[in-house]
Scaffold this motif. Structure first.
Motif: not given
Length: 286
Positions: A159-169
């Motif tokens: 889930l972190v791998k999938a979410a990371l491109p969408h998680l900003g500062e």
């Protein structure tokens, strides 16, 4: 030895994961005295295992604080629909994603649904877990070991791998660990091992994502009254569940959920790599 006091009616469910509807008493998940103050206004949160228990309580309080919600669950359709209803009652939409998050493609699909329906993702709560008590390590099959690690730990990586491109500062990740990561559990060897790994994962990921402005923390609950309990323990064990902590009672999901609100909000802006311990008074020094 004195007989342990009965704390809940003895009960057991034969199917796993457990369902909430048959539980007596029903878990407390909506915290009626909790008034939202917009701490998560405009945020979008994905919560795994959000169909019942701690996940449902977190979904309700996040919605009360202004967040749009998504939940993932395995196959407890009726429980998931109840979570959707409770989130809607707080005035927020609730995306519902069914599937086994031990499979990476399901994790990718869950994140994709959030982006498709809400356009962003700000908070990831890795909460889903399963446990299978065994009397001895000799009783833990390779299949059980892999299953427990896939649901409890692999899914968090996926889930972190999938979410990371969408998680900003400013984004936050909150992982659910357990008191068993600190004090152990002789009948939950594989489960406890996953929870210890989650603590290490939380600390390491917090360091890895610090430069991106993403905070990572965890919550390590003690004995909490969720469907996991009657579906994995005997009726006799359920009857006294929670009696071995200093407060001498089981905790409720809505007694844990505020810790997740704190870690997802700006109230915890100087915290990362940390673990909170709503566990009925057990001192773990961790």
């Amino acid at each position: 030895m004195a007989e342990q006091e009965s704390l809940q009616p003895p009960q057991h469910q034969d199917t796993r994961p457990g369902r909430q509807e048959p539980m007596v008493p029903q878990p407390s998940e909506t915290r009626p005295g909790y008034h939202g103050s917009g701490k998560l206004r405009g945020k979008v949160a994905l919560i795994t295992g959000g169909d019942s228990g701690i996940g449902r309580a977190v979904a309700v309080l996040y919605a009360r604080e202004g967040a749009k919600i998504g939940i993932s669950y395995l196959n407890e359709d009726k429980d998931a629909e109840e979570t959707r209803r409770l989130v809607a009652a707080e005035g927020q939409p609730c995306t519902v994603v069914r599937g086994d998050i031990g499979q990476e493609d399901i994790c990718r699909q869950a994140v994709a649904r959030m982006i498709e329906e809400h356009g962003r993702l700000d908070i990831l709560v890795n909460n889903a877990a399963e446990q299978h008590p065994q009397e001895s390590i000799e009783d833990i099959t390779a299949e059980q070991l892999e299953r427990t690690f896939r649901t409890n730990l692999f899914a968090q990586f996926f889930l972190v791998k999938a979410a990371l491109p969408h998680l900003g500062e400013g984004a936050c990740i909150v992982n659910t660990a357990s008191v068993t990561a600190y004090k152990g559990s002789p009948k939950l060897l594989d489960y406890s091992a996953t929870k210890g790994a989650i603590v290490a994962f939380t600390r390491s990921l917090a360091m890895a994502l610090s430069e991106r402005g993403i905070r990572v923390n965890a919550v390590a609950p003690g004995p909490i009254w969720t469907p996991l309990i009657p579906s994995t323990f005997t009726a006799e064990e359920v009857e006294t569940f929670g009696g071995n902590v200093p407060m001498k009672r089981v905790g409720q999901p809505d007694e844990v959920a505020p810790a997740f609100v704190f870690l997802a909000s700006e109230d915890s802006s100087y915290m990362s790599g940390q673990v909170l311990h709503p566990n009925g008074g057990t001192v773990v020094n961790g």
